[in-house]
Design a protein around this motif. Structure first.
Motif, PDB file in Angstrom:
ATOM      1  N   ALA A 126       4.448  88.960  83.531  1.00 27.49           N
ATOM      2  CA  ALA A 126       4.632  87.981  82.457  1.00 27.49           C
ATOM      3  C   ALA A 126       3.383  87.140  82.280  1.00 27.49           C
ATOM      4  N   GLN A 127       3.207  86.654  81.068  1.00 26.59           N
ATOM      5  CA  GLN A 127       2.155  85.670  80.772  1.00 26.59           C
ATOM      6  C   GLN A 127       2.836  84.485  80.101  1.00 26.59           C
ATOM      7  N   ILE A 128       2.605  83.289  80.659  1.00 26.25           N
ATOM      8  CA  ILE A 128       3.306  82.106  80.163  1.00 26.25           C
ATOM      9  C   ILE A 128       2.301  80.998  79.854  1.00 26.25           C
ATOM     10  N   TYR A 129       2.698  80.131  78.930  1.00 25.05           N
ATOM     11  CA  TYR A 129       1.841  79.009  78.539  1.00 25.05           C
ATOM     12  C   TYR A 129       2.399  77.757  79.201  1.00 25.05           C
ATOM     13  N   LEU A 130       1.691  77.286  80.235  1.00 27.67           N
ATOM     14  CA  LEU A 130       2.182  76.179  81.042  1.00 27.67           C
ATOM     15  C   LEU A 130       1.092  75.130  81.215  1.00 27.67           C
ATOM     16  N   ASN A 131       1.429  73.894  80.871  1.00 26.71           N
ATOM     17  CA  ASN A 131       0.494  72.775  81.044  1.00 26.71           C
ATOM     18  C   ASN A 131      -0.869  73.035  80.398  1.00 26.71           C
ATOM     19  N   GLY A 132      -0.814  73.591  79.169  1.00 27.18           N
ATOM     20  CA  GLY A 132      -2.032  73.733  78.380  1.00 27.18           C
ATOM     21  C   GLY A 132      -2.875  74.954  78.666  1.00 27.18           C
ATOM     22  N   ARG A 133      -2.338  75.908  79.448  1.00 26.68           N
ATOM     23  CA  ARG A 133      -3.128  77.118  79.713  1.00 26.68           C
ATOM     24  C   ARG A 133      -2.204  78.327  79.865  1.00 26.68           C
ATOM     25  N   TRP A 134      -2.753  79.504  79.583  1.00 27.12           N
ATOM     26  CA  TRP A 134      -2.030  80.744  79.793  1.00 27.12           C
ATOM     27  C   TRP A 134      -2.259  81.220  81.218  1.00 27.12           C
ATOM     28  N   ILE A 135      -1.177  81.540  81.922  1.00 31.90           N
ATOM     29  CA  ILE A 135      -1.279  82.088  83.268  1.00 31.90           C
ATOM     30  C   ILE A 135      -0.369  83.310  83.372  1.00 31.90           C
ATOM     31  N   LYS A 136      -0.672  84.156  84.334  1.00 33.12           N
ATOM     32  CA  LYS A 136       0.112  85.367  84.550  1.00 33.12           C
ATOM     33  C   LYS A 136       0.924  85.230  85.836  1.00 33.12           C
ATOM     34  N   ALA A 137       2.130  85.769  85.807  1.00 36.18           N
ATOM     35  CA  ALA A 137       3.014  85.689  86.969  1.00 36.18           C
ATOM     36  C   ALA A 137       3.794  86.989  87.099  1.00 36.18           C
ATOM     37  N   ALA A 138       4.092  87.346  88.349  1.00 31.12           N
ATOM     38  CA  ALA A 138       4.780  88.616  88.611  1.00 31.12           C
ATOM     39  C   ALA A 138       5.805  88.440  89.724  1.00 31.12           C
ATOM     40  N   PRO A 139       7.011  87.955  89.391  1.00 36.14           N
ATOM     41  CA  PRO A 139       8.053  87.769  90.404  1.00 36.14           C
ATOM     42  C   PRO A 139       8.758  89.087  90.709  1.00 36.14           C
ATOM     43  N   ILE A 140       8.060  89.992  91.361  1.00 38.92           N
ATOM     44  CA  ILE A 140       8.524  91.375  91.453  1.00 38.92           C
ATOM     45  C   ILE A 140       9.118  91.724  92.824  1.00 38.92           C
ATOM     46  N   PHE A 141       8.284  91.677  93.862  1.00 38.44           N
ATOM     47  CA  PHE A 141       8.699  92.209  95.156  1.00 38.44           C
ATOM     48  C   PHE A 141       9.387  91.142  96.007  1.00 38.44           C
ATOM     49  N   ASN A 142      10.644  91.390  96.342  1.00 39.74           N
ATOM     50  CA  ASN A 142      11.458  90.449  97.098  1.00 39.74           C
ATOM     51  C   ASN A 142      10.776  90.043  98.401  1.00 39.74           C
ATOM     52  N   THR A 143      11.057  88.816  98.844  1.00 33.52           N
ATOM     53  CA  THR A 143      10.517  88.335 100.117  1.00 33.52           C
ATOM     54  C   THR A 143      10.898  89.269 101.261  1.00 33.52           C
ATOM     55  N   LEU A 144      12.157  89.724 101.294  1.00 31.91           N
ATOM     56  CA  LEU A 144      12.597  90.626 102.350  1.00 31.91           C
ATOM     57  C   LEU A 144      11.851  91.952 102.288  1.00 31.91           C
ATOM     58  N   LEU A 145      11.690  92.495 101.086  1.00 35.90           N
ATOM     59  CA  LEU A 145      10.964  93.753 100.927  1.00 35.90           C
ATOM     60  C   LEU A 145       9.529  93.612 101.416  1.00 35.90           C
ATOM     61  N   CYS A 146       8.892  92.497 101.093  1.00 35.80           N
ATOM     62  CA  CYS A 146       7.513  92.262 101.548  1.00 35.80           C
ATOM     63  C   CYS A 146       7.446  92.208 103.065  1.00 35.80           C
ATOM     64  N   ALA A 147       8.430  91.550 103.678  1.00 36.36           N
ATOM     65  CA  ALA A 147       8.455  91.462 105.139  1.00 36.36           C
ATOM     66  C   ALA A 147       8.607  92.843 105.764  1.00 36.36           C
ATOM     67  N   LEU A 148       9.488  93.657 105.193  1.00 36.31           N
ATOM     68  CA  LEU A 148       9.705  94.998 105.724  1.00 36.31           C
ATOM     69  C   LEU A 148       8.490  95.899 105.521  1.00 36.31           C
ATOM     70  N   SER A 149       7.735  95.638 104.440  1.00 37.60           N
ATOM     71  CA  SER A 149       6.559  96.461 104.121  1.00 37.60           C
ATOM     72  C   SER A 149       5.279  95.915 104.740  1.00 37.60           C
ATOM     73  N   GLY A 150       5.356  94.727 105.335  1.00 35.21           N
ATOM     74  CA  GLY A 150       4.185  94.137 105.962  1.00 35.21           C
ATOM     75  C   GLY A 150       3.154  93.647 104.968  1.00 35.21           C
ATOM     76  N   ILE A 151       3.604  93.159 103.797  1.00 37.53           N
ATOM     77  CA  ILE A 151       2.670  92.649 102.795  1.00 37.53           C
ATOM     78  C   ILE A 151       3.004  91.198 102.477  1.00 37.53           C
ATOM     79  N   ASP A 152       2.018  90.490 101.945  1.00 43.55           N
ATOM     80  CA  ASP A 152       2.213  89.083 101.621  1.00 43.55           C
ATOM     81  C   ASP A 152       3.169  88.915 100.444  1.00 43.55           C
ATOM     82  N   VAL A 153       3.962  87.857 100.494  1.00 39.92           N
ATOM     83  CA  VAL A 153       4.811  87.494  99.358  1.00 39.92           C
ATOM     84  C   VAL A 153       3.932  86.899  98.262  1.00 39.92           C
TER      85      VAL A 153
END
Length: 219
Positions: A126-153
């Motif tokens: 996603a790309q959102i307009y927040l506080n006067g600027r466009w930023i990108k965000a990706a709420p994709i990989f669950n915290t549990l999945l990241c822990a099981l895969s050994g990757i950062d949340v």
């Protein structure tokens, strides 16, 4: 960058944030309890990331896909989660659009690589307009999945893009730079885009295949 911000808070068929299911999801995430919009969006981001299960197999992928369907099904991959996040942002009055790009260096098992046909993935965020600027965000990989895969949340950053999920201490997703922006997407067009890149993912049943069906196993 993207003009006419007001229309980017409107509900659409895909971003159906006036639907009761989406409204309840945003409310249940605790967004309205936060003192400012940035913290409200962070709440939404984390709720999408952690309460919608990440799955690429046997999830809805048809012409009727919408944010409310994602809530009802409770599972999906980056497309589903990004659709819901965009809809939730728009419900909170924050302009938001869906984006796609091709990435490599993605965490994937053999079944997923078979499904997508290689190690280059059509990725959604996603790309959102927040506080006067466009930023990108990706709420994709669950915290549990990241822990099981050994990757950062991947955590929400209200001041900068946060879409490059790290696979290890030294590697992360590599984006091709072929970003496409979908402000009012039509699912027929999105399905065509997916089918052209990953033909196995789009089926006549309106759902992605099961991992067993990819292996030629029928129940």
């Amino acid at each position: 960058m993207i003009a006419n911000y007001e229309r980017l808070t409107n509900p659409t068929r895909v971003f159906d944030h006036e639907n009761t299911a989406v409204a309840q999801f945003v409310d249940g995430a605790g967004c309205y309890a936060e003192p400012n919009i940035a913290q409200a969006i962070e709440r939404l981001h984390d709720a999408v990331r952690d309460t919608i299960d990440y799955n690429v197999f046997n999830v809805s992928l048809g012409t009727e896909l919408s944010a409310s369907e994602v809530v009802r099904e409770g599972a999906g991959f980056c497309l589903h989660k990004s659709i819901l996040f965009v809809a939730g942002c728009r419900r909170l009055g924050v302009p938001a659009v869906l984006c796609s790009d091709v990435v490599v260096n993605h965490v994937a098992d053999a079944a997923m690589l078979t499904l997508v046909g290689g190690d280059a993935f059509l990725h959604w965020y996603a790309q959102i307009y927040l506080n006067g600027r466009w930023i990108k965000a990706a709420p994709i990989f669950n915290t549990l999945l990241c822990a099981l895969s050994g990757i950062d949340v991947l955590r929400f950053n209200p001041h900068a893009d946060a879409i490059e999920q790290r696979n290890s201490a030294t590697t992360k997703m590599l984006f091709s730079g072929d970003q496409r922006t979908h402000s009012n997407p039509d699912m027929h067009d999105l399905l065509t885009l997916i089918r052209n890149k990953h033909p196995r993912m789009v089926t006549s049943a309106g759902r992605t295949p099961t991992s067993l069906s990819l292996a030629g196993i029928s129940l």
